[in-house]
Write a protein that holds these residues in place. Structure first.
Motif, PDB file in Angstrom:
ATOM      1  N   ARG B  43      38.027  44.816   6.160  1.00 45.74           N
ATOM      2  CA  ARG B  43      37.288  43.876   6.983  1.00 45.74           C
ATOM      3  C   ARG B  43      37.399  42.509   6.316  1.00 45.74           C
ATOM      4  O   ARG B  43      37.126  42.375   5.134  1.00 45.74           O
ATOM      5  CB  ARG B  43      35.811  44.274   6.979  1.00 45.74           C
ATOM      6  CG  ARG B  43      35.138  44.267   8.308  1.00 45.74           C
ATOM      7  CD  ARG B  43      33.897  45.145   8.221  1.00 45.74           C
ATOM      8  NE  ARG B  43      32.999  44.657   7.158  1.00 45.74           N
ATOM      9  CZ  ARG B  43      32.030  43.773   7.371  1.00 45.74           C
ATOM     10  NH1 ARG B  43      31.835  43.266   8.556  1.00 45.74           N
ATOM     11  NH2 ARG B  43      31.237  43.403   6.381  1.00 45.74           N
ATOM     12  N   LEU B  44      37.823  41.513   7.070  1.00 47.87           N
ATOM     13  CA  LEU B  44      37.846  40.156   6.522  1.00 47.87           C
ATOM     14  C   LEU B  44      36.577  39.472   6.996  1.00 47.87           C
ATOM     15  O   LEU B  44      36.376  39.288   8.194  1.00 47.87           O
ATOM     16  CB  LEU B  44      39.087  39.416   7.025  1.00 47.87           C
ATOM     17  CG  LEU B  44      39.216  37.955   6.632  1.00 47.87           C
ATOM     18  CD1 LEU B  44      39.217  37.796   5.122  1.00 47.87           C
ATOM     19  CD2 LEU B  44      40.480  37.350   7.214  1.00 47.87           C
ATOM     20  N   LYS B  52      35.599  36.424   2.545  1.00 44.74           N
ATOM     21  CA  LYS B  52      35.596  37.531   1.608  1.00 44.74           C
ATOM     22  C   LYS B  52      36.395  38.693   2.160  1.00 44.74           C
ATOM     23  O   LYS B  52      36.228  39.071   3.315  1.00 44.74           O
ATOM     24  CB  LYS B  52      34.146  37.981   1.362  1.00 44.74           C
ATOM     25  CG  LYS B  52      34.030  39.116   0.365  1.00 44.74           C
ATOM     26  CD  LYS B  52      32.602  39.618   0.284  1.00 44.74           C
ATOM     27  CE  LYS B  52      32.502  40.819  -0.647  1.00 44.74           C
ATOM     28  NZ  LYS B  52      31.271  41.550  -0.505  1.00 44.74           N
ATOM     29  N   LEU B  53      37.276  39.207   1.330  1.00 43.41           N
ATOM     30  CA  LEU B  53      37.981  40.423   1.687  1.00 43.41           C
ATOM     31  C   LEU B  53      37.374  41.532   0.844  1.00 43.41           C
ATOM     32  O   LEU B  53      37.399  41.468  -0.381  1.00 43.41           O
ATOM     33  CB  LEU B  53      39.475  40.273   1.374  1.00 43.41           C
ATOM     34  CG  LEU B  53      40.344  41.474   1.751  1.00 43.41           C
ATOM     35  CD1 LEU B  53      40.349  41.689   3.256  1.00 43.41           C
ATOM     36  CD2 LEU B  53      41.761  41.285   1.254  1.00 43.41           C
ATOM     37  N   GLU B  54      36.783  42.512   1.505  1.00 40.81           N
ATOM     38  CA  GLU B  54      36.157  43.591   0.750  1.00 40.81           C
ATOM     39  C   GLU B  54      37.250  44.520   0.264  1.00 40.81           C
ATOM     40  O   GLU B  54      37.832  45.271   1.040  1.00 40.81           O
ATOM     41  CB  GLU B  54      35.134  44.300   1.619  1.00 40.81           C
ATOM     42  CG  GLU B  54      33.961  43.379   1.932  1.00 40.81           C
ATOM     43  CD  GLU B  54      32.831  44.073   2.666  1.00 40.81           C
ATOM     44  OE1 GLU B  54      33.087  45.103   3.294  1.00 40.81           O
ATOM     45  OE2 GLU B  54      31.703  43.563   2.604  1.00 40.81           O
ATOM     46  N   LYS B  55      37.509  44.433  -1.030  1.00 39.91           N
ATOM     47  CA  LYS B  55      38.659  45.152  -1.580  1.00 39.91           C
ATOM     48  C   LYS B  55      38.273  46.568  -1.995  1.00 39.91           C
ATOM     49  O   LYS B  55      38.189  46.895  -3.165  1.00 39.91           O
ATOM     50  CB  LYS B  55      39.239  44.352  -2.755  1.00 39.91           C
ATOM     51  CG  LYS B  55      39.820  43.024  -2.277  1.00 39.91           C
ATOM     52  CD  LYS B  55      40.221  42.102  -3.387  1.00 39.91           C
ATOM     53  CE  LYS B  55      39.088  41.234  -3.889  1.00 39.91           C
ATOM     54  NZ  LYS B  55      38.575  40.267  -2.921  1.00 39.91           N
ATOM     55  N   VAL B  56      38.026  47.379  -1.005  1.00 39.78           N
ATOM     56  CA  VAL B  56      37.632  48.763  -1.251  1.00 39.78           C
ATOM     57  C   VAL B  56      38.832  49.490  -1.839  1.00 39.78           C
ATOM     58  O   VAL B  56      39.910  49.461  -1.262  1.00 39.78           O
ATOM     59  CB  VAL B  56      37.220  49.441   0.067  1.00 39.78           C
ATOM     60  CG1 VAL B  56      36.647  50.810  -0.206  1.00 39.78           C
ATOM     61  CG2 VAL B  56      36.237  48.573   0.826  1.00 39.78           C
ATOM     62  N   PRO B  57      38.671  50.115  -2.980  1.00 40.58           N
ATOM     63  CA  PRO B  57      39.826  50.754  -3.606  1.00 40.58           C
ATOM     64  C   PRO B  57      40.204  52.061  -2.915  1.00 40.58           C
ATOM     65  O   PRO B  57      39.357  52.714  -2.314  1.00 40.58           O
ATOM     66  CB  PRO B  57      39.358  51.018  -5.036  1.00 40.58           C
ATOM     67  CG  PRO B  57      37.867  51.059  -4.954  1.00 40.58           C
ATOM     68  CD  PRO B  57      37.447  50.200  -3.799  1.00 40.58           C
ATOM     69  N   GLY B  58      41.476  52.415  -3.014  1.00 40.65           N
ATOM     70  CA  GLY B  58      41.902  53.717  -2.537  1.00 40.65           C
ATOM     71  C   GLY B  58      41.353  54.786  -3.467  1.00 40.65           C
ATOM     72  O   GLY B  58      41.053  55.906  -3.086  1.00 40.65           O
ATOM     73  N   LEU B 167      27.064  43.141  -1.770  1.00 43.48           N
ATOM     74  CA  LEU B 167      27.383  44.553  -1.582  1.00 43.48           C
ATOM     75  C   LEU B 167      28.247  44.672  -0.334  1.00 43.48           C
ATOM     76  O   LEU B 167      27.980  44.038   0.666  1.00 43.48           O
ATOM     77  CB  LEU B 167      26.076  45.325  -1.399  1.00 43.48           C
ATOM     78  CG  LEU B 167      26.134  46.837  -1.296  1.00 43.48           C
ATOM     79  CD1 LEU B 167      26.779  47.425  -2.523  1.00 43.48           C
ATOM     80  CD2 LEU B 167      24.740  47.383  -1.107  1.00 43.48           C
ATOM     81  N   ARG B 168      29.279  45.503  -0.388  1.00 41.74           N
ATOM     82  CA  ARG B 168      30.094  45.638   0.820  1.00 41.74           C
ATOM     83  C   ARG B 168      29.332  46.454   1.845  1.00 41.74           C
ATOM     84  O   ARG B 168      28.395  47.184   1.508  1.00 41.74           O
ATOM     85  CB  ARG B 168      31.443  46.242   0.479  1.00 41.74           C
ATOM     86  CG  ARG B 168      31.412  47.698   0.117  1.00 41.74           C
ATOM     87  CD  ARG B 168      32.803  48.168  -0.273  1.00 41.74           C
ATOM     88  NE  ARG B 168      32.791  49.561  -0.647  1.00 41.74           N
ATOM     89  CZ  ARG B 168      32.855  50.561   0.231  1.00 41.74           C
ATOM     90  NH1 ARG B 168      32.913  50.307   1.525  1.00 41.74           N
ATOM     91  NH2 ARG B 168      32.849  51.815  -0.175  1.00 41.74           N
ATOM     92  N   SER B 169      29.753  46.375   3.083  1.00 45.59           N
ATOM     93  CA  SER B 169      28.996  47.087   4.101  1.00 45.59           C
ATOM     94  C   SER B 169      29.495  48.518   4.184  1.00 45.59           C
ATOM     95  O   SER B 169      30.685  48.784   4.118  1.00 45.59           O
ATOM     96  CB  SER B 169      29.148  46.394   5.443  1.00 45.59           C
ATOM     97  OG  SER B 169      30.507  46.288   5.756  1.00 45.59           O
ATOM     98  N   PHE B 170      28.540  49.437   4.313  1.00 46.90           N
ATOM     99  CA  PHE B 170      28.900  50.846   4.382  1.00 46.90           C
ATOM    100  C   PHE B 170      28.776  51.364   5.811  1.00 46.90           C
ATOM    101  O   PHE B 170      29.155  52.486   6.105  1.00 46.90           O
ATOM    102  CB  PHE B 170      27.992  51.689   3.474  1.00 46.90           C
ATOM    103  CG  PHE B 170      28.106  51.300   2.033  1.00 46.90           C
ATOM    104  CD1 PHE B 170      29.245  51.624   1.314  1.00 46.90           C
ATOM    105  CD2 PHE B 170      27.103  50.595   1.403  1.00 46.90           C
ATOM    106  CE1 PHE B 170      29.359  51.254  -0.011  1.00 46.90           C
ATOM    107  CE2 PHE B 170      27.209  50.226   0.077  1.00 46.90           C
ATOM    108  CZ  PHE B 170      28.342  50.556  -0.627  1.00 46.90           C
ATOM    109  N   GLY B 171      28.185  50.535   6.657  1.00 45.92           N
ATOM    110  CA  GLY B 171      27.988  50.971   8.036  1.00 45.92           C
ATOM    111  C   GLY B 171      26.920  52.029   8.170  1.00 45.92           C
ATOM    112  O   GLY B 171      26.808  52.700   9.179  1.00 45.92           O
ATOM    113  N   ARG B 172      26.175  52.227   7.128  1.00 53.77           N
ATOM    114  CA  ARG B 172      25.090  53.224   7.162  1.00 53.77           C
ATOM    115  C   ARG B 172      24.189  52.950   5.977  1.00 53.77           C
ATOM    116  O   ARG B 172      24.585  52.219   5.063  1.00 53.77           O
ATOM    117  CB  ARG B 172      25.662  54.638   7.049  1.00 53.77           C
ATOM    118  CG  ARG B 172      26.317  54.856   5.690  1.00 53.77           C
ATOM    119  CD  ARG B 172      27.225  56.044   5.611  1.00 53.77           C
ATOM    120  NE  ARG B 172      28.231  55.802   4.581  1.00 53.77           N
ATOM    121  CZ  ARG B 172      28.325  56.521   3.452  1.00 53.77           C
ATOM    122  NH1 ARG B 172      27.496  57.482   3.209  1.00 53.77           N
ATOM    123  NH2 ARG B 172      29.259  56.241   2.573  1.00 53.77           N
TER     124      ARG B 172
END
Lengths: 499, 383
Positions: B43-44, B52-58, B167-172
């Motif tokens: 998500r940009l 902000k680019l939420e750089k969620v790791p693999g 904090l990045r968004s978790f959608g929950r």
């Protein structure tokens, strides 16, 4: 038969706001409220108890006055609704200020009226007024007439002109300040926090912008005109006004010519002072300009905040608290780092970078079976220089360092020249000889920088604190420069004494 | 390309701090969005405050954490500070003691927070310094660093109002059981659970963020994906980041052009990077001399003590080219530093129980050499 009027119910209520005029400590209360009123006229709407206390202490009558008493007085006046007290919400600049944030007080609209009334009573001389942009224009055109009038024999016309001019000036004086006071009041702050405010925002800002434009355009024109106005013209008009006043038949008593002259002159002084500043202070016009600007900024800020809170998602407080507990339970730092990566994401990437070449595109060959990429390392020791390398590189670096040297030298020279202009810690622009363009550029940059700050101070590039002082009598000078001249106020730049 | 790099190399780009970059990214979002959303599943976030680019790791790796932090307590304090700031309006002011009181009252850990302890104060200072640097609060007055020496230090702060985006968004909402896998799990469950798209996202993310992706065995689906789709992947990274993809038997690397704007790349010319390159060379030599053997999975496994020897050998051979601080480092410290660095770069893995070191394929990709004249100079000097 006498007609039976319907009784106005309002008349049955006691007027608490007037109690201070007759209360036991009326002497103190009246002085305090008069002080508030005077500050109010100078666009200083909020006062702290310390301000009041300092003011009172200077009078011998109140020599036994204490800060506690002062607080009691202010409380009493707040109870009678003469003063509106609010907790300070402006930003603190220092810790000390933050800790000492207490109540600040503002005159209530009633008190303003009552004070005005008492002033009128004393000399036998409406909150919610609005700013009238055209007023400045009217004052300006009225002032322009003064030259013609000074040679006119029609004293009655001159009198009418004088009355109109004063009327317009009073309107600015009262209405503008009241209007701005109401915009600065805490109720307005509350209003600006509501969503309904968004609807009014643009109109309000347009209105204030127009006002500012008008103020800017005409106040500088008025200022310019007044500064260049011949003293004789003023005197001759004043004399004609005196003549007229004395010629009016009166029943009560005939005023002395000197008395009338004094009154007219002080009114003139007030009017000119409003635009020019009294005795070297900033002019009221300038202050009004700043205050209006500040209000526009405030409105925009509030509006942005409201728009944001609309779009803002839920509070993430619970998420943060749960995460805090999870972090606290981590066995070691690496585990916490990994949790951070999952919760906040990575802060940057990590990669091999550089000239990694491969001889093959094969995806089945092991890394160790291929030729590695060999990097040239630069020894970190001081005694290793790349002297064995080709000359071309060295030449380039030499000319670079030569250029750098020249540049630093010229910087040093410029610094010395500027240094030479400082006399007794000051650079007085009026006293400068013809200067080089870089001097002008530097001075203008310094002045510009300081103008942005509240107390007109800033720091030079090499970290010296200075203050820009406005010329007392609005003197303007030509700053002579080798590439042309510039007309500007005779600023003085004063450096902080470092010694 | 440049804009994507900015987003990758920075946690966020604040408009107030870096207007130019902020607007550049805003203008470029149309161009870079496709890659970000389609391939990475990211998500940009662009709002009036930041990009902000939420750089969620693999896969969550330790080096992705906040490197300024030294204790897990630092992270806990940071979260409590963020919770504290949620209650404050933008530009609202408060003092350090407000924070310390709040943290003391809300912290839930094995031990209680005690500001009389230097270590706790030090921990909070690290958090505050980080918070100021990243832009979630501003210091109006006072020196926060002094708190570690003097617990009565007061500092006046101002909330910037962007802590909610940290904090990045978790959608929950988060549950009570929190660990990296659970946090990342949501990533693969939201949206369509089709294998194709979430595997693609995970693979692209691993390549994008990490220095290396290693195969976990013949059944490693992610690694098979990389091999099967290598042409598309190569093209995507080349076009969007100017990076090259190297795929070997058991490892895959995304290789960037050398660029000083990046925060972390190897080799970067630092002394420790030189040492690692030199170790790479030494290992090569030992393989040629058949003193070491590569296992079928392209790794080399040796006892920890042997690895220590290699580091000491490296020191003997090359230390004349090192900084004084490295030359004079005690053997223990040097070994520790080299191994920590290599581990965090996914170059080695330590097995603490077996006291062995597994050298991973990345180390096979490089060696380092001093210029010939330097080597000669050293030799003549020594003779």
């Amino acid at each position: 038969m006498p007609q039976i009027d319907r009784l106005n119910m309002e008349l049955l209520k006691p007027l608490d706001e007037a109690r201070y005029l007759t209360a036991e400590n009326a002497a103190r209360y009246r002085v305090i409220l008069r002080f508030f009123y005077e500050q109010h006229q100078r666009l200083r709407y909020w006062l702290y108890k310390e301000d009041v206390f300092d003011y009172m202490k200077q009078f011998a009558v109140f020599s036994d006055y204490t800060i506690e008493k002062c607080e009691q007085d202010l409380n009493a006046l707040s109870q009678w609704k003469n003063l509106i007290s609010t907790q300070d919400t402006t930003k603190a600049a220092t810790l000390e200020e933050f800790k000492n944030k207490k109540f600040r007080y503002q005159l209530s609209p009633y008190s303003i009226e009552i004070e005005r009334m008492t002033i009128r009573l004393e000399s036998l001389s409406g909150y919610g007024g609005s700013l009238e942009p055209s007023l400045f224009e009217r004052i300006y055109t009225a002032l322009l007439k003064i030259i013609d009038l000074s040679s006119s024999p029609d004293t009655a016309a001159i009198h009418r002109w004088w009355q109109d001019l004063n009327g317009d000036f009073e309107s600015i004086y009262h209405n503008a300040t009241d209007y701005i006071a109401s915009l600065q009041s805490s109720r307005a702050d509350e209003l600006m926090k509501t969503e309904a405010f968004i609807v009014y925002k643009d109109r309000m800002i347009d209105y204030l912008r127009d006002f500012i434009k008008d103020l800017q355009r005409f106040s500088s024109a008025i200022e310019e005109f007044l500064k260049n106005l011949d003293e004789d013209v003023v005197n001759s008009v004043v004399e004609k006004l005196v003549e007229y006043e004395l010629s009016v038949p009166r029943i009560d008593r005939i005023p002395e010519a000197d008395e009338v002259r004094g009154e007219i002159k002080s009114k003139w002084f007030n009017l000119t002072g409003w635009f020019l500043g009294y005795g070297g202070d900033e002019s009221e016009a300038y202050r009004l300009f700043n205050v209006t600007n500040e209000i526009i900024r405030k409105i925009t800020r509030f509006a942005a905040r409201i728009a944001e809170s609309r779009s803002r998602t839920l509070s993430r407080k619970t998420d943060y608290l749960k995460l805090a507990a999870a972090f606290a339970a981590c066995k070691d730092l690496n585990e916490a780092h990994r949790l951070s990566a999952a919760a906040f994401g990575a802060f940057n990437t990590r990669h091999l970078a550089g000239e990694f070449e491969r001889a093959t595109e094969s995806i089945t060959v092991g890394v160790w079976d291929e030729k590695p990429c060999t990097f040239k390392l630069k020894p970190k020791t001081r005694n290793y220089s790349e002297s064995g390398n080709t000359g071309a590189v060295r030449d380039c670096s030499e000319s670079k360092s030569q250029k750098l040297k020249e540049y630093l030298m010229s910087l040093e020279q410029e610094r010395e020249i500027l240094e030479g202009l400082i006399f007794q810690n000051r650079i007085n622009l009026a006293k400068l000889p013809e200067v080089e363009p870089f001097v002008r550029i530097t001075l203008l940059r310094w002045i510009g920088k300081a103008m942005g700050s509240r107390n007109k101070t800033a720091k030079t590039e090499d970290g010296r604190q200075y203050r820009v002082i406005f010329p007392k009598d609005h003197e303007r000078i030509w700053l002579k420069c080798t590439d042309g001249n510039i007309n500007m106020p005779a600023f003085i730049i004063e450096f902080e004494d470092v010694g | 390309m440049e804009e994507l790099h900015m987003l990758l190399e920075n946690f966020w780009i604040l408009r107030d701090e870096n207007r130019e970059d902020y607007y550049r990214i805003r203008d470029a979002q149309g161009r870079i969005k496709l890659f970000i959303e389609e391939k990475l599943g990211y998500r940009l976030v662009i709002n009036p405050h930041m990009a902000k680019l939420e750089k969620v790791p693999g896969e969550a790796e330790a080096w992705m954490g906040i490197q300024d932090f030294k204790e897990s307590m630092d992270y806990a304090f940071l979260c409590l500070l963020l919770a504290f700031l949620e209650e404050k309006g933008p530009e609202e002011q408060f003092v350090l003691s407000n924070i310390t009181e709040y943290i003391q009252a809300t912290y839930e850990g094995y031990e209680k927070v005690d500001w009389n302890l230097f270590s706790h104060r030090r921990s909070l200072v690290r958090v505050l310094v980080f918070a100021e640097k990243i832009g979630i609060l501003k210091v109006n007055d006072g020196e926060q660093e002094r708190f570690s020496e003097d617990r009565t230090t007061e500092v006046l702060y101002e909330n910037t109002g962007i802590s909610g985006y940290f904090l990045r968004s978790f959608g929950r909402e988060l549950g009570d059981d929190i660990n990296p896998d659970i946090l990342l799990e949501g990533e693969w469950l939201t949206g369509d659970t089709e294998r194709g798209s979430f595997r693609r996202h995970r693979v692209y993310r691993k390549l994008l963020l990490s220095p290396a992706v290693y195969s976990q065995g013949p059944d490693d689906q992610d690694f098979l994906y990389i091999k099967n789709y290598r042409n598309t992947i190569q093209r995507d990274f080349e076009e969007n980041l100017g990076a090259k993809l190297h795929i070997h038997k058991n490892s895959a690397f995304l290789i960037y052009e050398n660029s000083s704007r990046d925060k972390s790349f190897f080799p970067d010319g630092s002394n420790i990077s030189d040492i690692i390159l030199q170790i790479g060379g030494l290992l090569r030599k030992k393989l040629d001399e058949e003193k070491l053997h590569v296992k079928p999975d392209d790794t080399i496994e040796i006892p920890e003590s042997e690895f220590h020897h290699i580091i000491m050998e490296c020191r003997e051979l090359y230390k004349s080219g090192w900084y004084k601080s490295y030359r004079e480092l005690s053997p223990d410290k040097l070994i520790q530093e080299v191994m920590d660095a290599m581990e965090s770069w996914k170059m080695i893995v330590r097995d603490k129980k077996l006291r062995s070191v597994k050298i991973l394929p990345m180390v096979g990709k490089f060696t380092g050499e001093y210029p010939e004249n330097f080597v000669k100079g050293v030799k003549t000097h020594e003779e």
